[in-house]
Write a protein that holds these residues in place. Sequence first.
Motif, PDB file in Angstrom:
ATOM      1  N   ASN A 208     115.389 -26.728 -39.654  1.00  0.00           N
ATOM      2  CA  ASN A 208     114.918 -26.802 -41.052  1.00  0.00           C
ATOM      3  C   ASN A 208     113.483 -27.332 -41.109  1.00  0.00           C
ATOM      4  O   ASN A 208     113.180 -28.301 -41.791  1.00  0.00           O
ATOM      5  CB  ASN A 208     115.857 -27.658 -41.903  1.00  0.00           C
ATOM      6  N   GLN A 209     112.605 -26.639 -40.402  1.00  0.00           N
ATOM      7  CA  GLN A 209     111.179 -26.982 -40.388  1.00  0.00           C
ATOM      8  C   GLN A 209     110.397 -25.833 -41.013  1.00  0.00           C
ATOM      9  O   GLN A 209     110.703 -24.666 -40.779  1.00  0.00           O
ATOM     10  CB  GLN A 209     110.725 -27.205 -38.941  1.00  0.00           C
ATOM     11  N   GLN A 210     109.399 -26.173 -41.810  1.00  0.00           N
ATOM     12  CA  GLN A 210     108.543 -25.164 -42.431  1.00  0.00           C
ATOM     13  C   GLN A 210     107.134 -25.281 -41.869  1.00  0.00           C
ATOM     14  O   GLN A 210     106.530 -26.354 -41.938  1.00  0.00           O
ATOM     15  CB  GLN A 210     108.513 -25.344 -43.951  1.00  0.00           C
ATOM     16  N   ILE A 211     106.646 -24.189 -41.289  1.00  0.00           N
ATOM     17  CA  ILE A 211     105.284 -24.147 -40.761  1.00  0.00           C
ATOM     18  C   ILE A 211     104.564 -23.036 -41.515  1.00  0.00           C
ATOM     19  O   ILE A 211     104.920 -21.859 -41.378  1.00  0.00           O
ATOM     20  CB  ILE A 211     105.268 -23.890 -39.245  1.00  0.00           C
ATOM     21  N   TYR A 212     103.580 -23.399 -42.308  1.00  0.00           N
ATOM     22  CA  TYR A 212     102.919 -22.414 -43.157  1.00  0.00           C
ATOM     23  C   TYR A 212     102.043 -21.473 -42.332  1.00  0.00           C
ATOM     24  O   TYR A 212     101.215 -21.932 -41.548  1.00  0.00           O
ATOM     25  CB  TYR A 212     102.065 -23.101 -44.215  1.00  0.00           C
ATOM     26  N   PRO A 213     102.225 -20.158 -42.513  1.00  0.00           N
ATOM     27  CA  PRO A 213     101.344 -19.201 -41.830  1.00  0.00           C
ATOM     28  C   PRO A 213      99.937 -19.233 -42.416  1.00  0.00           C
ATOM     29  O   PRO A 213      99.703 -19.798 -43.491  1.00  0.00           O
ATOM     30  CB  PRO A 213     102.026 -17.853 -42.087  1.00  0.00           C
ATOM     31  N   VAL A 214      98.998 -18.614 -41.705  1.00  0.00           N
ATOM     32  CA  VAL A 214      97.592 -18.610 -42.116  1.00  0.00           C
ATOM     33  C   VAL A 214      97.432 -18.068 -43.535  1.00  0.00           C
ATOM     34  O   VAL A 214      96.646 -18.590 -44.333  1.00  0.00           O
ATOM     35  CB  VAL A 214      96.746 -17.782 -41.122  1.00  0.00           C
ATOM     36  N   SER A 215      98.193 -17.040 -43.874  1.00  0.00           N
ATOM     37  CA  SER A 215      98.066 -16.433 -45.211  1.00  0.00           C
ATOM     38  C   SER A 215      98.405 -17.429 -46.316  1.00  0.00           C
ATOM     39  O   SER A 215      97.779 -17.429 -47.385  1.00  0.00           O
ATOM     40  CB  SER A 215      98.983 -15.210 -45.322  1.00  0.00           C
ATOM     41  N   VAL A 216      99.365 -18.312 -46.063  1.00  0.00           N
ATOM     42  CA  VAL A 216      99.734 -19.335 -47.050  1.00  0.00           C
ATOM     43  C   VAL A 216      98.664 -20.419 -47.097  1.00  0.00           C
ATOM     44  O   VAL A 216      98.233 -20.850 -48.167  1.00  0.00           O
ATOM     45  CB  VAL A 216     101.112 -19.939 -46.715  1.00  0.00           C
ATOM     46  N   LEU A 217      98.200 -20.850 -45.921  1.00  0.00           N
ATOM     47  CA  LEU A 217      97.173 -21.887 -45.863  1.00  0.00           C
ATOM     48  C   LEU A 217      95.874 -21.436 -46.533  1.00  0.00           C
ATOM     49  O   LEU A 217      95.142 -22.238 -47.117  1.00  0.00           O
ATOM     50  CB  LEU A 217      96.897 -22.273 -44.404  1.00  0.00           C
ATOM     51  N   ALA A 218      95.604 -20.130 -46.459  1.00  0.00           N
ATOM     52  CA  ALA A 218      94.384 -19.583 -47.068  1.00  0.00           C
ATOM     53  C   ALA A 218      94.542 -19.292 -48.555  1.00  0.00           C
ATOM     54  O   ALA A 218      93.593 -18.878 -49.223  1.00  0.00           O
ATOM     55  CB  ALA A 218      93.982 -18.299 -46.341  1.00  0.00           C
ATOM     56  N   GLY A 219      95.754 -19.476 -49.076  1.00  0.00           N
ATOM     57  CA  GLY A 219      95.998 -19.246 -50.488  1.00  0.00           C
ATOM     58  C   GLY A 219      96.254 -17.791 -50.851  1.00  0.00           C
ATOM     59  O   GLY A 219      96.317 -17.431 -52.022  1.00  0.00           O
ATOM     60  N   ALA A 220      96.433 -16.946 -49.819  1.00  0.00           N
ATOM     61  CA  ALA A 220      96.636 -15.520 -50.075  1.00  0.00           C
ATOM     62  C   ALA A 220      98.110 -15.165 -50.278  1.00  0.00           C
ATOM     63  O   ALA A 220      98.432 -14.057 -50.699  1.00  0.00           O
ATOM     64  CB  ALA A 220      96.077 -14.698 -48.912  1.00  0.00           C
ATOM     65  N   ALA A 221      99.001 -16.082 -49.974  1.00  0.00           N
ATOM     66  CA  ALA A 221     100.435 -15.836 -50.124  1.00  0.00           C
ATOM     67  C   ALA A 221     101.128 -17.164 -50.402  1.00  0.00           C
ATOM     68  O   ALA A 221     100.539 -18.236 -50.212  1.00  0.00           O
ATOM     69  CB  ALA A 221     101.002 -15.196 -48.852  1.00  0.00           C
ATOM     70  N   GLU A 222     102.361 -17.079 -50.867  1.00  0.00           N
ATOM     71  CA  GLU A 222     103.145 -18.288 -51.118  1.00  0.00           C
ATOM     72  C   GLU A 222     104.297 -18.364 -50.128  1.00  0.00           C
ATOM     73  O   GLU A 222     104.895 -17.336 -49.786  1.00  0.00           O
ATOM     74  CB  GLU A 222     103.704 -18.289 -52.546  1.00  0.00           C
ATOM     75  N   TYR A 223     104.594 -19.573 -49.679  1.00  0.00           N
ATOM     76  CA  TYR A 223     105.733 -19.772 -48.792  1.00  0.00           C
ATOM     77  C   TYR A 223     107.005 -19.697 -49.646  1.00  0.00           C
ATOM     78  O   TYR A 223     107.097 -20.367 -50.676  1.00  0.00           O
ATOM     79  CB  TYR A 223     105.628 -21.134 -48.110  1.00  0.00           C
ATOM     80  N   PRO A 224     107.982 -18.878 -49.270  1.00  0.00           N
ATOM     81  CA  PRO A 224     109.196 -18.745 -50.091  1.00  0.00           C
ATOM     82  C   PRO A 224     109.935 -20.078 -50.261  1.00  0.00           C
ATOM     83  O   PRO A 224     109.969 -20.899 -49.344  1.00  0.00           O
ATOM     84  CB  PRO A 224     110.050 -17.755 -49.286  1.00  0.00           C
ATOM     85  N   GLN A 225     110.516 -20.249 -51.411  1.00  0.00           N
ATOM     86  CA  GLN A 225     111.284 -21.462 -51.695  1.00  0.00           C
ATOM     87  C   GLN A 225     112.766 -21.229 -51.392  1.00  0.00           C
ATOM     88  O   GLN A 225     113.246 -20.101 -51.397  1.00  0.00           O
ATOM     89  CB  GLN A 225     111.115 -21.855 -53.170  1.00  0.00           C
ATOM     90  N   ASN A 226     113.483 -22.322 -51.135  1.00  0.00           N
ATOM     91  CA  ASN A 226     114.946 -22.292 -50.981  1.00  0.00           C
ATOM     92  C   ASN A 226     115.412 -21.281 -49.935  1.00  0.00           C
ATOM     93  O   ASN A 226     116.343 -20.504 -50.172  1.00  0.00           O
ATOM     94  CB  ASN A 226     115.615 -21.993 -52.328  1.00  0.00           C
ATOM     95  N   ILE A 227     114.772 -21.287 -48.778  1.00  0.00           N
ATOM     96  CA  ILE A 227     115.115 -20.313 -47.742  1.00  0.00           C
ATOM     97  C   ILE A 227     116.535 -20.524 -47.213  1.00  0.00           C
ATOM     98  O   ILE A 227     117.291 -19.559 -47.064  1.00  0.00           O
ATOM     99  CB  ILE A 227     114.088 -20.365 -46.584  1.00  0.00           C
ATOM    100  N   ILE A 228     116.896 -21.767 -46.943  1.00  0.00           N
ATOM    101  CA  ILE A 228     118.239 -22.027 -46.391  1.00  0.00           C
ATOM    102  C   ILE A 228     119.326 -21.521 -47.346  1.00  0.00           C
ATOM    103  O   ILE A 228     120.228 -20.780 -46.920  1.00  0.00           O
ATOM    104  CB  ILE A 228     118.435 -23.527 -46.063  1.00  0.00           C
ATOM    105  N   PRO A 229     119.273 -21.854 -48.646  1.00  0.00           N
ATOM    106  CA  PRO A 229     120.269 -21.298 -49.567  1.00  0.00           C
ATOM    107  C   PRO A 229     120.247 -19.768 -49.608  1.00  0.00           C
ATOM    108  O   PRO A 229     121.300 -19.132 -49.745  1.00  0.00           O
ATOM    109  CB  PRO A 229     119.874 -21.892 -50.925  1.00  0.00           C
ATOM    110  N   GLN A 230     119.053 -19.171 -49.492  1.00  0.00           N
ATOM    111  CA  GLN A 230     118.973 -17.702 -49.464  1.00  0.00           C
ATOM    112  C   GLN A 230     119.745 -17.140 -48.283  1.00  0.00           C
ATOM    113  O   GLN A 230     120.483 -16.160 -48.403  1.00  0.00           O
ATOM    114  CB  GLN A 230     117.517 -17.248 -49.367  1.00  0.00           C
ATOM    115  N   VAL A 231     119.556 -17.754 -47.113  1.00  0.00           N
ATOM    116  CA  VAL A 231     120.260 -17.287 -45.912  1.00  0.00           C
ATOM    117  C   VAL A 231     121.761 -17.490 -46.078  1.00  0.00           C
ATOM    118  O   VAL A 231     122.563 -16.594 -45.793  1.00  0.00           O
ATOM    119  CB  VAL A 231     119.742 -18.018 -44.654  1.00  0.00           C
ATOM    120  N   GLN A 232     122.140 -18.663 -46.566  1.00  0.00           N
ATOM    121  CA  GLN A 232     123.566 -18.961 -46.738  1.00  0.00           C
ATOM    122  C   GLN A 232     124.229 -18.013 -47.728  1.00  0.00           C
ATOM    123  O   GLN A 232     125.405 -17.675 -47.583  1.00  0.00           O
ATOM    124  CB  GLN A 232     123.737 -20.416 -47.187  1.00  0.00           C
ATOM    125  N   SER A 233     123.471 -17.549 -48.721  1.00  0.00           N
ATOM    126  CA  SER A 233     124.031 -16.673 -49.744  1.00  0.00           C
ATOM    127  C   SER A 233     124.356 -15.275 -49.202  1.00  0.00           C
ATOM    128  O   SER A 233     125.033 -14.500 -49.872  1.00  0.00           O
ATOM    129  CB  SER A 233     123.064 -16.549 -50.929  1.00  0.00           C
TER     130      SER A 233
END
Length: 198
Positions: free
Chosen positions: A98-123
């Motif tokens: 359960n670690q989040q490492i932001y890719p370059v696109s997120v760090l540069a503001g070009a994309a957003e890191y998805p929220q609630n990934i674990i619940p998405q997978v569990q669903s």
Amino acid sequence: MLKPIDVLMVGVGGQGTILASKVLAAVAQAVGYDIKVSEIHGMAQRGGSVVTQVRLGEKVYSPLISEGEADVILAFEELEALRWLSYLKPGGIIIINNQQIYPVSVLAGAAEYPQNIIPQVQSRGVNVQVLQALEHAIACGNAKAANVVLLGALAQKLPIEEKIWRDALAATIPPRLLEVNNAAFTAGFTAATSGTGC
């Protein structure tokens, strides 16, 4: 007869996915598996995706795991778990750090890191185990041992005795780092069984 096992390891550069695949390969060879390994590096040194496909069997002809065919996905990072989830077979298991490492696109503001990934997978109705691998590794003495925490969790799910994993670690990891990595392996193995660790 050795039961075929397909393991997909997904993470980002610097997380130790390649080392983890080398340990798994050594374990597999020790018990007589034929093994094929395929590695894909997407700007790995800059935090890009790293995907390692490890196939074990009596005889393995292709190193590639087809979509929907992985017995285990070992996800070193949350977003990579979500990206590769479609490769998990029905009845398979995904182990997620359960670690989040932001890719370059997120760090540069070009994309957003998805929220609630674990619940998405569990669903999705799949077999999910969530591990605090980084926290366990830090508690054991070295944050970089999070990959070995995940290997411990993987070992708990595969039909290969623990001693063979320990021997493979000893053969792969520098002696000065072996004690902390053995502790990290124990933490992952224990956490996958009971939810505890170092």
